[in-house]
Design a protein around this motif. Structure first.
Motif, short mmCIF file in Angstrom:
data_model
loop_
_atom_site.label_atom_id
_atom_site.label_comp_id
_atom_site.label_asym_id
_atom_site.label_seq_id
_atom_site.Cartn_x
_atom_site.Cartn_y
_atom_site.Cartn_z
N VAL A 123 0.89 -1.17 0.00
CA VAL A 123 0.00 0.00 0.00
C VAL A 123 0.92 1.21 0.00
CG1 VAL A 123 -1.73 1.32 1.24
CG2 VAL A 123 -1.83 -1.18 1.28
N GLY A 124 0.99 1.91 -1.12
CA GLY A 124 1.84 3.08 -1.24
C GLY A 124 1.06 4.37 -1.02
N ARG A 125 1.80 5.44 -0.74
CA ARG A 125 1.16 6.75 -0.58
C ARG A 125 1.75 7.73 -1.59
NH1 ARG A 125 2.08 8.85 5.04
NH2 ARG A 125 4.03 9.64 4.18
N VAL A 126 0.89 8.34 -2.37
CA VAL A 126 1.35 9.30 -3.38
C VAL A 126 1.90 10.53 -2.68
CG1 VAL A 126 0.70 10.72 -5.36
CG2 VAL A 126 -0.38 8.47 -5.02
N GLU A 127 3.15 10.86 -3.00
CA GLU A 127 3.80 12.02 -2.38
C GLU A 127 3.59 13.29 -3.19
OE1 GLU A 127 5.66 12.03 0.80
OE2 GLU A 127 4.19 10.41 0.72
N ASN A 128 3.88 13.22 -4.47
CA ASN A 128 3.67 14.39 -5.32
C ASN A 128 3.51 13.98 -6.78
OD1 ASN A 128 6.53 13.78 -5.05
ND2 ASN A 128 6.87 15.53 -6.43
N ILE A 129 2.83 14.83 -7.54
CA ILE A 129 2.54 14.60 -8.95
C ILE A 129 3.46 15.49 -9.79
CG2 ILE A 129 0.75 14.60 -10.73
CD1 ILE A 129 0.05 12.79 -8.36
N VAL A 130 4.03 14.90 -10.85
CA VAL A 130 4.88 15.68 -11.77
C VAL A 130 4.28 15.55 -13.17
CG1 VAL A 130 7.23 16.14 -12.55
CG2 VAL A 130 6.86 15.05 -10.33
N LYS A 131 3.39 16.48 -13.51
CA LYS A 131 2.62 16.36 -14.74
C LYS A 131 3.46 16.45 -16.00
CE LYS A 131 -1.87 17.83 -12.99
NZ LYS A 131 -3.02 18.77 -13.13
N ASN A 132 4.54 17.25 -15.96
CA ASN A 132 5.32 17.44 -17.19
C ASN A 132 6.08 16.18 -17.61
OD1 ASN A 132 6.99 17.81 -14.91
ND2 ASN A 132 8.50 18.90 -16.13
N ILE A 133 6.28 15.24 -16.69
CA ILE A 133 6.91 13.96 -17.08
C ILE A 133 5.89 12.81 -16.93
CG2 ILE A 133 9.27 14.67 -16.55
CD1 ILE A 133 9.05 13.05 -13.94
N ARG A 134 4.61 13.19 -16.78
CA ARG A 134 3.51 12.22 -16.72
C ARG A 134 3.80 11.08 -15.75
NH1 ARG A 134 -0.34 12.64 -20.14
NH2 ARG A 134 -0.80 10.41 -20.20
N SER A 135 4.06 11.46 -14.52
CA SER A 135 4.35 10.46 -13.49
C SER A 135 4.14 11.06 -12.11
CB SER A 135 5.78 9.94 -13.64
OG SER A 135 6.71 10.98 -13.48
N PHE A 149 5.39 10.28 -7.65
CA PHE A 149 6.29 9.61 -6.73
C PHE A 149 5.49 9.03 -5.57
CE2 PHE A 149 8.87 12.64 -9.05
CZ PHE A 149 9.91 11.83 -9.46
N VAL A 150 5.75 7.76 -5.30
CA VAL A 150 4.97 7.01 -4.32
C VAL A 150 5.91 6.44 -3.26
CG1 VAL A 150 3.45 5.03 -3.98
CG2 VAL A 150 3.28 6.38 -6.08
N LYS A 151 5.57 6.64 -2.00
CA LYS A 151 6.34 6.05 -0.91
C LYS A 151 5.76 4.68 -0.56
CE LYS A 151 8.87 9.44 1.78
NZ LYS A 151 9.18 9.89 3.15
N ILE A 152 6.64 3.66 -0.45
CA ILE A 152 6.18 2.33 -0.03
C ILE A 152 6.67 2.00 1.38
CG2 ILE A 152 5.98 1.45 -2.39
CD1 ILE A 152 8.68 0.00 -1.96
N SER A 153 7.53 2.86 1.92
CA SER A 153 7.97 2.77 3.31
C SER A 153 8.46 4.16 3.69
CB SER A 153 9.10 1.73 3.46
OG SER A 153 10.30 2.20 2.90
N PRO A 154 8.64 4.42 4.98
CA PRO A 154 9.05 5.77 5.38
C PRO A 154 10.33 6.26 4.70
CG PRO A 154 8.34 4.52 7.28
CD PRO A 154 8.38 3.55 6.15
N CYS A 157 9.40 5.77 -4.59
CA CYS A 157 9.49 5.11 -5.91
C CYS A 157 8.86 5.97 -6.99
CB CYS A 157 8.77 3.76 -5.87
SG CYS A 157 9.34 2.64 -4.58
N HIS A 158 9.25 5.67 -8.21
CA HIS A 158 8.70 6.38 -9.38
C HIS A 158 7.57 5.56 -9.99
CE1 HIS A 158 8.73 7.26 -13.81
NE2 HIS A 158 8.64 8.48 -13.32
#
Length: 266
Positions: free
Chosen positions: A49-61, A63-68, A72-73
C-alpha cells in the motif's frame, strides 16, 4: 538395441560466506552457477500500500512512498488510474525495478502473480504466451483457454511449463491466483500506508522451484534451515529435495571450488 541413458539434472545449493551458491549440474558436470546474497533483502515483486507524495505532470508520473525511507517512481504508463491520482492518495503498487545508485525504484499498479503454469495480469486483459511455446496446436489451445478465463481486469501470460498440461489443472491454478489477487485488494482496503500486501519468496526458493518445474531430478541442499524452508514452501516437490549432511563438504564432493573461484572473481 542400445539403451538410452537418462540424464541426471541437479541443483546444488551451498552456503558460502554470506552468499548462496546455486549450481546447475547435468550428469555430474557443473553447467552454471548463480550467486545470491543471504543478507540483502529484495523488494522486487513485492506488493505494497503506497502513498502518493507528489505529482509531476510534465513527465507524466508521480512519486509514491512504499515505506518511510523508500520513494518510488510511478509512470502514468504503468498506472491504471492514469493522471487521476492526487498527493496523499493510497494506491496498491508492485515493485518492478529496484533502486540503483541515484535512480529510484519503479512501481506499477498493473500487478502480477506468478504460478507454475502462468502469470496472472491485473490491469491487462490480454492473453499472452511464452515465446518458447512454438507448436501451433498448443498455441491455439492455450489462447482459447486463456480467453475463456480472462476478464476485463485480469489477463494471463502462459509460461513454457503450461505446454501439454490439461485444461482442468490450468483452470485450477488460474482460480487460485485470481482468489489471491482479489484477497490482496480486499485486504488493502483495511490497511494503512506502507503495508506489505504480498512478499515474494527469496531468490533461492524461486530458482529451486523453477528448476524443479523444468524437470530437474533433485535439489541438494547443504543447509538444514534452507532445506526445511524449501520443503515447507514446495511441499509438492518434497521428495525431490535432499538434505546433504555428510561431514565431507558438498563443495568438494561436487568439485565446485574452481567454478566458485571463476564465479566470484571481481
Amino acid at each position: 538395441k542400445r539403451e538410452v541413458q537418462e540424464i541426471m539434472m541437479q541443483l546444488v545449493m551451498v552456503p558460502y560466506k554470506d552468499k548462496w551458491i546455486l549450481a546447475n549440474y547435468c550428469d555430474g558436470k557443473c553447467q552454471g552457477i548463480h550467486v545470491d546474497s543471504m543478507n540483502q533483502e529484495s523488494s522486487l515483486g513485492n506488493i505494497y500500500v503506497g502513498r502518493v507524495e507528489n505529482i509531476v505532470k510534465n513527465i507524466r508520473s508521480c512519486f509514491v512512498k512504499i515505506s518511510p525511507d523508500c520513494t518510488c517512481h510511478l509512470s502514468w504508463a504503468d498506472c491504471i488510474m492514469g493522471d487521476s491520482l492526487r498527493a496523499g492518495d493510497l494506491v496498491v503498487v508492485q515493485v518492478v525495478k529496484e533502486a540503483m545508485k541515484t535512480k529510484l525504484a519503479s512501481v506499477t499498479t498493473k500487478l502480477t502473480l506468478t504460478g507454475r503454469y502462468m502469470v496472472l495480469l491485473y490491469g491487462d486483459s490480454t492473453v499472452r504466451l511464452s515465446r518458447k511455446i512454438c507448436e501451433q496446436d498448443e498455441k491455439s489451445r492455450l489462447h482459447k483457454l486463456g480467453k475463456s478465463m480472462k476478464s476485463d481486469s485480469m489477463g494471463v501470460l502462459f509460461r513454457t511449463s503450461a505446454q501439454s498440461v490439461p485444461d482442468s489443472i490450468i483452470r485450477e491454478e488460474f482460480c487460485l491466483l485470481e482468489e489471491k489477487m482479489n484477497h490482496i485488494f480486499k485486504y488493502s482496503d483495511q490497511r494503512t500506508a506502507f503495508t506489505v500486501l504480498n512478499k515474494v519468496a527469496p531468490y533461492y526458493i524461486q530458482y529451486a522451484e523453477d528448476c524443479l518445474n523444468k524437470g530437474y531430478d533433485e535439489v541438494v541442499v547443504e543447509d538444514e534451515e534452507a532445506y526445511a524452508i524449501l520443503c515447507e514452501t514446495l511441499p509438492g516437490n518434497r521428495d525431490k529435495i535432499r538434505f546433504y549432511k555428510d561431514s565431507y563438504s558438498l563443495t568438494k564432493l561436487m568439485g565446485l571450488e574452481q567454478c566458485l573461484k571463476q564465479a566470484l572473481e571481481p
